[in-house]
Design a protein around this motif. Structure first.
Motif, PDB file in Angstrom:
ATOM      1  N   HIS A   1       0.826  -1.210   0.000  1.00  0.00           N
ATOM      2  CA  HIS A   1       0.000   0.000   0.000  1.00  0.00           C
ATOM      3  C   HIS A   1       0.860   1.260   0.000  1.00  0.00           C
ATOM      4  CE1 HIS A   1      -3.373   2.646   0.847  1.00  0.00           C
ATOM      5  NE2 HIS A   1      -2.655   3.174   1.820  1.00  0.00           N
ATOM      6  N   HIS A   2       2.017   1.200   0.653  1.00  0.00           N
ATOM      7  CA  HIS A   2       2.905   2.362   0.747  1.00  0.00           C
ATOM      8  C   HIS A   2       4.022   2.321  -0.295  1.00  0.00           C
ATOM      9  CE1 HIS A   2       0.847   4.032   4.147  1.00  0.00           C
ATOM     10  NE2 HIS A   2       0.860   2.851   4.721  1.00  0.00           N
ATOM     11  N   GLY A   3       3.864   1.470  -1.310  1.00  0.00           N
ATOM     12  CA  GLY A   3       4.775   1.493  -2.450  1.00  0.00           C
ATOM     13  C   GLY A   3       5.970   0.576  -2.369  1.00  0.00           C
ATOM     14  N   ILE A   4       6.157  -0.156  -1.286  1.00  0.00           N
ATOM     15  CA  ILE A   4       7.295  -1.057  -1.138  1.00  0.00           C
ATOM     16  C   ILE A   4       6.892  -2.433  -1.660  1.00  0.00           C
ATOM     17  CG2 ILE A   4       8.865  -2.189   0.488  1.00  0.00           C
ATOM     18  CD1 ILE A   4       8.548   0.306   2.287  1.00  0.00           C
TER      19      ILE A   4
ATOM     20  N   TRP B   1      14.428  -7.627   6.591  1.00  0.00           N
ATOM     21  CA  TRP B   1      14.421  -7.767   5.143  1.00  0.00           C
ATOM     22  C   TRP B   1      14.973  -6.476   4.572  1.00  0.00           C
ATOM     23  CZ3 TRP B   1      11.182  -9.712   8.588  1.00  0.00           C
ATOM     24  CH2 TRP B   1      10.810 -11.054   8.471  1.00  0.00           C
ATOM     25  N   ASP B   2      15.756  -6.584   3.497  1.00  0.00           N
ATOM     26  CA  ASP B   2      16.285  -5.384   2.860  1.00  0.00           C
ATOM     27  C   ASP B   2      16.367  -5.578   1.354  1.00  0.00           C
ATOM     28  OD1 ASP B   2      18.577  -7.000   2.639  1.00  0.00           O
ATOM     29  OD2 ASP B   2      19.615  -5.977   4.239  1.00  0.00           O
ATOM     30  N   ARG B   3      16.814  -4.540   0.699  1.00  0.00           N
ATOM     31  CA  ARG B   3      16.992  -4.493  -0.751  1.00  0.00           C
ATOM     32  C   ARG B   3      15.689  -4.621  -1.538  1.00  0.00           C
ATOM     33  NH1 ARG B   3      22.915  -6.958  -0.740  1.00  0.00           N
ATOM     34  NH2 ARG B   3      23.764  -5.106   0.243  1.00  0.00           N
ATOM     35  N   ALA B   4      14.594  -4.232  -0.922  1.00  0.00           N
ATOM     36  CA  ALA B   4      13.312  -4.194  -1.638  1.00  0.00           C
ATOM     37  C   ALA B   4      13.246  -2.902  -2.440  1.00  0.00           C
ATOM     38  CB  ALA B   4      12.149  -4.261  -0.649  1.00  0.00           C
ATOM     39  N   ARG B   5      12.456  -2.895  -3.459  1.00  0.00           N
ATOM     40  CA  ARG B   5      12.255  -1.710  -4.287  1.00  0.00           C
ATOM     41  C   ARG B   5      11.033  -0.944  -3.778  1.00  0.00           C
ATOM     42  NH1 ARG B   5      16.818  -1.748  -5.281  1.00  0.00           N
ATOM     43  NH2 ARG B   5      16.426   0.362  -5.918  1.00  0.00           N
TER      44      ARG B   5
ATOM     45  N   GLY C   1       8.649   3.920  -7.897  1.00  0.00           N
ATOM     46  CA  GLY C   1       8.768   5.339  -8.193  1.00  0.00           C
ATOM     47  C   GLY C   1       9.845   6.057  -7.401  1.00  0.00           C
ATOM     48  N   TRP C   2      10.679   5.311  -6.677  1.00  0.00           N
ATOM     49  CA  TRP C   2      11.703   5.929  -5.847  1.00  0.00           C
ATOM     50  C   TRP C   2      13.103   5.695  -6.400  1.00  0.00           C
ATOM     51  CZ3 TRP C   2      10.996   6.422   0.074  1.00  0.00           C
ATOM     52  CH2 TRP C   2       9.740   6.963   0.355  1.00  0.00           C
ATOM     53  N   GLY C   3      13.236   5.481  -7.681  1.00  0.00           N
ATOM     54  CA  GLY C   3      14.548   5.328  -8.295  1.00  0.00           C
ATOM     55  C   GLY C   3      15.320   4.167  -7.687  1.00  0.00           C
ATOM     56  N   SER C   4      16.555   4.433  -7.318  1.00  0.00           N
ATOM     57  CA  SER C   4      17.435   3.371  -6.807  1.00  0.00           C
ATOM     58  C   SER C   4      17.339   3.176  -5.297  1.00  0.00           C
ATOM     59  CB  SER C   4      18.886   3.691  -7.179  1.00  0.00           C
ATOM     60  OG  SER C   4      19.288   4.892  -6.540  1.00  0.00           O
ATOM     61  N   ALA C   5      16.343   3.763  -4.664  1.00  0.00           N
ATOM     62  CA  ALA C   5      16.206   3.622  -3.204  1.00  0.00           C
ATOM     63  C   ALA C   5      16.070   2.149  -2.829  1.00  0.00           C
ATOM     64  CB  ALA C   5      14.987   4.389  -2.705  1.00  0.00           C
ATOM     65  N   ASP C   6      16.775   1.756  -1.787  1.00  0.00           N
ATOM     66  CA  ASP C   6      16.638   0.418  -1.219  1.00  0.00           C
ATOM     67  C   ASP C   6      15.757   0.519   0.008  1.00  0.00           C
ATOM     68  OD1 ASP C   6      18.302  -1.642  -2.637  1.00  0.00           O
ATOM     69  OD2 ASP C   6      19.794  -0.063  -2.360  1.00  0.00           O
TER      70      ASP C   6
ATOM     71  N   GLY D   1       7.881 -11.526  15.908  1.00  0.00           N
ATOM     72  CA  GLY D   1       6.917 -11.781  14.847  1.00  0.00           C
ATOM     73  C   GLY D   1       6.025 -10.613  14.484  1.00  0.00           C
ATOM     74  N   GLU D   2       6.188  -9.462  15.168  1.00  0.00           N
ATOM     75  CA  GLU D   2       5.369  -8.289  14.876  1.00  0.00           C
ATOM     76  C   GLU D   2       6.185  -7.259  14.099  1.00  0.00           C
ATOM     77  OE1 GLU D   2       2.095  -8.039  18.379  1.00  0.00           O
ATOM     78  OE2 GLU D   2       3.998  -7.032  18.774  1.00  0.00           O
ATOM     79  N   PHE D   3       5.524  -6.581  13.191  1.00  0.00           N
ATOM     80  CA  PHE D   3       6.145  -5.561  12.358  1.00  0.00           C
ATOM     81  C   PHE D   3       6.593  -4.387  13.223  1.00  0.00           C
ATOM     82  CE2 PHE D   3       5.936  -1.886   9.511  1.00  0.00           C
ATOM     83  CZ  PHE D   3       6.647  -2.349   8.409  1.00  0.00           C
ATOM     84  N   VAL D   4       7.874  -4.004  13.107  1.00  0.00           N
ATOM     85  CA  VAL D   4       8.413  -2.871  13.867  1.00  0.00           C
ATOM     86  C   VAL D   4       8.424  -1.616  13.015  1.00  0.00           C
ATOM     87  CG1 VAL D   4      10.437  -1.939  15.068  1.00  0.00           C
ATOM     88  CG2 VAL D   4       9.796  -4.334  15.373  1.00  0.00           C
ATOM     89  N   GLY D   5       8.992  -1.699  11.809  1.00  0.00           N
ATOM     90  CA  GLY D   5       9.064  -0.498  10.997  1.00  0.00           C
ATOM     91  C   GLY D   5       9.746  -0.720   9.673  1.00  0.00           C
ATOM     92  N   ALA D   6       9.756   0.356   8.872  1.00  0.00           N
ATOM     93  CA  ALA D   6      10.335   0.350   7.534  1.00  0.00           C
ATOM     94  C   ALA D   6      11.573   1.238   7.514  1.00  0.00           C
ATOM     95  CB  ALA D   6       9.308   0.860   6.522  1.00  0.00           C
ATOM     96  N   ASN D   7      12.448   0.982   6.534  1.00  0.00           N
ATOM     97  CA  ASN D   7      13.651   1.794   6.379  1.00  0.00           C
ATOM     98  C   ASN D   7      14.009   1.911   4.903  1.00  0.00           C
ATOM     99  OD1 ASN D   7      15.784  -0.347   5.660  1.00  0.00           O
ATOM    100  ND2 ASN D   7      14.776  -1.194   7.460  1.00  0.00           N
ATOM    101  N   TRP D   8      14.790   2.931   4.604  1.00  0.00           N
ATOM    102  CA  TRP D   8      15.249   3.179   3.232  1.00  0.00           C
ATOM    103  C   TRP D   8      16.677   3.701   3.247  1.00  0.00           C
ATOM    104  CZ3 TRP D   8      10.806   4.965   5.355  1.00  0.00           C
ATOM    105  CH2 TRP D   8       9.598   4.532   4.793  1.00  0.00           C
ATOM    106  N   PHE D   9      17.392   3.438   2.156  1.00  0.00           N
ATOM    107  CA  PHE D   9      18.622   4.134   1.804  1.00  0.00           C
ATOM    108  C   PHE D   9      18.284   4.924   0.552  1.00  0.00           C
ATOM    109  CE2 PHE D   9      20.392   0.806   4.446  1.00  0.00           C
ATOM    110  CZ  PHE D   9      21.332   1.516   5.183  1.00  0.00           C
TER     111      PHE D   9
END
Length: 185
Positions: free
Chosen positions: A33-36, A53-57, A60-65, A73-81
């Motif tokens: 829903h948030h584009g990841i 988990w990492d290296r997801a696209r 629309g965010w170009g080369s952002a990882d 087992g619960e979702f903590v948060g999202a991150n980007w480079f």
């Protein structure tokens, strides 16, 4: 610059105002829903009660990882480079623009520092969420050590779960998740 700082700020605001996922199934849908794109991610070896988990696209965010983490087992948060491959000046300008937009949306950061050695850090401790941003200017450090690529590392976490994860990591240092590093470093 792709993505524009305004798009990043709007996405962060949409995330923290949305219902926060708990289960893996909810997390996958929430990320989409948030584009990841969770199907493009690489799972890192779990450490104790934490999964990453990492290296997801991000669409629309170009080369952002992009990536995300779980605890118990619960979702903590999202991150980007963000903005890797851009010049130091471009990355730092984008970082300052993003910090300004996040400040307009969520108030002044709880902490903010800038350093000639690394770049800058900003931390927003909101009632329910934490936003952490690190800007790496990519310039050679004063001690002569190379600093790596210029980029911005951004984290958005549910505060309660992130604090529980950090408390557990302090009590069980061997289980502390490995620090995130920009891809290809």
């Amino acid at each position: 610059m792709d993505p524009f700082p305004r798009l990043v700020s709007e996405t962060v605001t949409a995330m923290i105002t949305a219902a926060w996922p708990t289960t893996p199934e909810e997390s996958q849908e929430w990320l989409r829903h948030h584009g990841i794109d969770p199907d493009t991610a690489t799972e890192r070896a779990p450490r104790g009660l934490s999964g990453n988990w990492d290296r997801a696209r991000t669409l629309g965010w170009g080369s952002a990882d992009s990536g995300w983490g779980t605890f118990r087992g619960e979702f903590v948060g999202a991150n980007w480079f963000l903005w890797r491959g851009s010049s130091s000046d471009e990355v730092m300008a984008a970082a300052h623009a993003l910090a300004d937009l996040l400040t307009q949306a969520h108030g002044a950061p709880t902490e903010a520092t800038e350093s000639t050695e690394h770049g800058g850090t900003w931390l927003w401790q909101l009632p329910d969420h934490v936003i952490d941003m690190y800007a790496y200017h990519g310039l050679t450090r004063p001690d002569g050590f190379p600093a790596g690529d210029a980029c911005v590392q951004l984290h958005v976490d549910l505060r309660e779960r992130a604090e529980a994860q950090e408390e557990h990591a302090r009590a069980h240092p061997a289980e502390r998740p490995a620090p995130l590093t920009p891809p290809d470093q």
